[in-house]
Design an enzyme around this catalytic site. Sequence first.
Site, PDB file in Angstrom:
ATOM      1  N   CYS A  95       1.073  -1.873  -0.305  1.00 37.01           N
ATOM      2  CA  CYS A  95       0.649   0.140   0.066  1.00 37.01           C
ATOM      3  C   CYS A  95       1.036   1.514   0.249  1.00 37.01           C
ATOM      4  O   CYS A  95       0.610   2.601   0.246  1.00 37.01           O
ATOM      5  CB  CYS A  95      -0.805   0.189   1.440  1.00 37.01           C
ATOM      6  SG  CYS A  95      -0.305  -0.210   3.052  1.00 37.01           S
ATOM      7  N   CYS A 141       5.031   1.872   3.852  1.00 37.55           N
ATOM      8  CA  CYS A 141       6.450   1.375   4.468  1.00 37.55           C
ATOM      9  C   CYS A 141       6.600   2.446   3.436  1.00 37.55           C
ATOM     10  O   CYS A 141       7.821   3.823   4.899  1.00 37.55           O
ATOM     11  CB  CYS A 141       7.088   0.368   4.263  1.00 37.55           C
ATOM     12  SG  CYS A 141       5.891  -0.919   4.785  1.00 37.55           S
ATOM     13  N   CYS A 148       4.551  -7.014   5.304  1.00 35.78           N
ATOM     14  CA  CYS A 148       4.265  -7.560   3.799  1.00 35.78           C
ATOM     15  C   CYS A 148       5.701  -8.235   3.203  1.00 35.78           C
ATOM     16  O   CYS A 148       6.107  -9.735   2.829  1.00 35.78           O
ATOM     17  CB  CYS A 148       3.972  -6.811   2.526  1.00 35.78           C
ATOM     18  SG  CYS A 148       1.845  -6.702   3.482  1.00 35.78           S
ATOM     19  N   CYS A 198       3.668  -2.286  10.003  1.00 40.10           N
ATOM     20  CA  CYS A 198       2.510  -2.164   9.004  1.00 40.10           C
ATOM     21  C   CYS A 198       2.590  -0.747   9.825  1.00 40.10           C
ATOM     22  O   CYS A 198       0.908  -0.607  10.306  1.00 40.10           O
ATOM     23  CB  CYS A 198       1.076  -3.168   8.995  1.00 40.10           C
ATOM     24  SG  CYS A 198      -0.001  -2.591   7.855  1.00 40.10           S
ATOM     25  N   HIS A 214       4.206  -6.317  25.918  1.00 42.62           N
ATOM     26  CA  HIS A 214       3.735  -7.065  26.796  1.00 42.62           C
ATOM     27  C   HIS A 214       5.226  -6.604  28.257  1.00 42.62           C
ATOM     28  O   HIS A 214       4.191  -6.063  29.344  1.00 42.62           O
ATOM     29  CB  HIS A 214       3.325  -7.671  27.173  1.00 42.62           C
ATOM     30  CG  HIS A 214       2.340  -8.331  28.233  1.00 42.62           C
ATOM     31  ND1 HIS A 214       1.300  -7.596  28.688  1.00 42.62           N
ATOM     32  CD2 HIS A 214       2.486  -8.941  28.864  1.00 42.62           C
ATOM     33  CE1 HIS A 214       0.932  -7.867  29.957  1.00 42.62           C
ATOM     34  NE2 HIS A 214       1.730  -9.045  30.072  1.00 42.62           N
ATOM     35  N   CYS A 256       5.280  -2.570  28.210  1.00 47.05           N
ATOM     36  CA  CYS A 256       4.032  -1.318  27.941  1.00 47.05           C
ATOM     37  C   CYS A 256       3.377  -0.517  29.699  1.00 47.05           C
ATOM     38  O   CYS A 256       3.856  -1.416  30.923  1.00 47.05           O
ATOM     39  CB  CYS A 256       2.866  -2.821  26.910  1.00 47.05           C
ATOM     40  SG  CYS A 256       0.976  -1.730  27.659  1.00 47.05           S
ATOM     41  N   CYS A 288      -5.513  -2.109  31.682  1.00 45.67           N
ATOM     42  CA  CYS A 288      -4.854  -3.251  30.938  1.00 45.67           C
ATOM     43  C   CYS A 288      -5.709  -3.299  29.656  1.00 45.67           C
ATOM     44  O   CYS A 288      -7.176  -3.434  29.479  1.00 45.67           O
ATOM     45  CB  CYS A 288      -4.546  -4.644  30.853  1.00 45.67           C
ATOM     46  SG  CYS A 288      -4.134  -5.812  30.074  1.00 45.67           S
ATOM     47  N   CYS A 339      -5.617  -6.896  22.761  1.00 47.64           N
ATOM     48  CA  CYS A 339      -4.064  -5.998  23.110  1.00 47.64           C
ATOM     49  C   CYS A 339      -3.441  -7.936  22.875  1.00 47.64           C
ATOM     50  O   CYS A 339      -3.457  -8.435  23.485  1.00 47.64           O
ATOM     51  CB  CYS A 339      -4.072  -5.597  23.673  1.00 47.64           C
ATOM     52  SG  CYS A 339      -1.802  -4.840  24.182  1.00 47.64           S
ATOM     53  N   CYS A 355       8.561  -0.178  20.616  1.00 45.48           N
ATOM     54  CA  CYS A 355       7.185   0.625  20.268  1.00 45.48           C
ATOM     55  C   CYS A 355       7.316   1.359  22.061  1.00 45.48           C
ATOM     56  O   CYS A 355       6.897   2.316  21.712  1.00 45.48           O
ATOM     57  CB  CYS A 355       5.683  -0.121  19.546  1.00 45.48           C
ATOM     58  SG  CYS A 355       6.063  -1.310  18.345  1.00 45.48           S
ATOM     59  N   CYS A 358       0.760   2.587  20.039  1.00 46.83           N
ATOM     60  CA  CYS A 358      -0.659   1.546  19.843  1.00 46.83           C
ATOM     61  C   CYS A 358      -1.311   1.228  21.070  1.00 46.83           C
ATOM     62  O   CYS A 358      -2.651   2.415  21.410  1.00 46.83           O
ATOM     63  CB  CYS A 358      -0.892   0.387  19.197  1.00 46.83           C
ATOM     64  SG  CYS A 358       0.416   0.764  17.564  1.00 46.83           S
ATOM     65  N   CYS A 374      -2.485  -2.935  21.161  1.00 41.58           N
ATOM     66  CA  CYS A 374      -0.863  -3.640  19.614  1.00 41.58           C
ATOM     67  C   CYS A 374      -1.885  -5.113  18.372  1.00 41.58           C
ATOM     68  O   CYS A 374      -2.544  -5.414  19.795  1.00 41.58           O
ATOM     69  CB  CYS A 374      -0.426  -3.983  20.065  1.00 41.58           C
ATOM     70  SG  CYS A 374       1.242  -4.812  19.341  1.00 41.58           S
ATOM     71  N   CYS A 380       1.679  -6.751  14.958  1.00 42.72           N
ATOM     72  CA  CYS A 380       1.753  -6.285  13.154  1.00 42.72           C
ATOM     73  C   CYS A 380       3.337  -6.886  13.053  1.00 42.72           C
ATOM     74  O   CYS A 380       3.909  -6.447  11.901  1.00 42.72           O
ATOM     75  CB  CYS A 380       1.263  -4.920  12.554  1.00 42.72           C
ATOM     76  SG  CYS A 380       2.956  -3.734  13.542  1.00 42.72           S
TER      77      CYS A 380
HETATM   78  S1  SF4 Z   1      -2.239  -2.943  27.309  1.00 45.22           S
HETATM   79 FE1  SF4 Z   1      -1.475  -4.739  26.059  1.00 45.22          FE
HETATM   80  S2  SF4 Z   1       0.876  -4.294  26.007  1.00 45.22           S
HETATM   81 FE2  SF4 Z   1       0.042  -2.840  27.237  1.00 45.22          FE
HETATM   82  S3  SF4 Z   1      -0.177  -4.690  29.488  1.00 45.22           S
HETATM   83 FE3  SF4 Z   1      -1.647  -5.258  28.533  1.00 45.22          FE
HETATM   84  S4  SF4 Z   1      -1.896  -6.939  27.237  1.00 45.22           S
HETATM   85 FE4  SF4 Z   1       0.131  -6.170  27.503  1.00 45.22          FE
HETATM   86  S1  SF4 Z   2       0.303  -2.374  16.667  1.00 47.68           S
HETATM   87 FE1  SF4 Z   2       2.451  -3.448  17.964  1.00 47.68          FE
HETATM   88  S2  SF4 Z   2       3.897  -4.106  16.743  1.00 47.68           S
HETATM   89 FE2  SF4 Z   2       2.402  -2.647  15.622  1.00 47.68          FE
HETATM   90  S3  SF4 Z   2       3.145  -0.361  16.339  1.00 47.68           S
HETATM   91 FE3  SF4 Z   2       1.425  -1.149  17.193  1.00 47.68          FE
HETATM   92  S4  SF4 Z   2       2.538  -1.370  19.095  1.00 47.68           S
HETATM   93 FE4  SF4 Z   2       4.329  -2.344  17.400  1.00 47.68          FE
END
Ligand code: SF4
Ligand code: SF4
Length: 304
Positions: free
Chosen positions: A51, A54, A153, A186, A223, A226, A246, A252, A261, A273, A280, A283
């Site tokens: 797409c 990137c 991809c 992605c 995780h 986070c 959470c 997630c 990230c 994200c 999350c 990706c």
């Molecule tokens: S939001 Fe997602 S990455 Fe963050 S603690 Fe919860 S499950 Fe884990």
């Molecule tokens: S979807 Fe998950 S791995 Fe992809 S950019 Fe967001 S936090 Fe990072």
Amino acid sequence: MALTRREFLKMFSGLTITAGFSQALIPEIYRVMVEASETKPAVLWLDGMNCTGCSISLLNSVHPSIKEVLLEIISMGFHPNIMAASGDLALSVYEDAIKNKKGQYYLIVEGAIPAASGKYCGIGERDGKGIPAGEWVTRLADSAKSIIAVGQCASYGGIPAAAGNYTGAAGVQDYLKKPVINIPGCPPHPDWIVGTIVHILLYGMPELDRYGRPKMFFGKCIHDNCERRKDFDEHKFAKHFSEEGCLYELGCKGPVTYGDCPQRRWNNHVNWCVQSGAGCRGCTEPGWPDNVSPLFERVPFNGR
Ligand code: SF4
Ligand code: SF4
């Protein structure tokens, strides 16, 4: 060279990331990069099934800016979105590299490669028919110094290879059956793309994980780093996306996804994200998106 590889890698981990790769780069890495790139290594970009997200992500690189990367660090010989030439004149760059520049250029691929037949994803024409992307990537890879797959991809097939695809789309490594540096996502973070190129130029091949990803960017589980992890441990789960807590019960995929990230964050390091409340989506992992479907249901983790 003033900057050792150890020092360079330290800049990608721990607290320095929170200041952003941008600040970390200035002025030391940038100076070293320009000095090391007097000969400006040639880079050829190939677009498969994608797409163009990137490329857009790379164009968002702030420090070094994409202008600095293209004009002072590397020599981008072919990129369909930013080059002035078109048609046969543009494709003559590919042909010249294949015939006359063996081992002298890096090949970057964005997008999956269709393996089912020659009729999908033509790049240029021969005798009135599209030249398949697979033919180009095979020929260009044969003469390339290194092959870098940019994005989900190109790395693992991504959305073009998801269930129901009839093009036989595959990631570059699976298609070529050759070692490839994979920078999934992605899209991938611009730091991941530029940082990998910088590492190759300064220190050679970065250390890769079992999926071909540079460990300096993909060595940590989302995780584990986070900011909502305390909520997970205390079983404080959001029931709606607008709530605190959470996001695991809302689908997630952080527990099964690797990337930096949470520390690096996006859009010039302002957000990511989970922080934005979306969770999350996994990706950066092989098999995406089928392996995380349905997106809004919790992923099996630790017996849950
Ligand atoms: S939001 Fe997602 S990455 Fe963050 S603690 Fe919860 S499950 Fe884990
Ligand atoms: S979807 Fe998950 S791995 Fe992809 S950019 Fe967001 S936090 Fe990072």
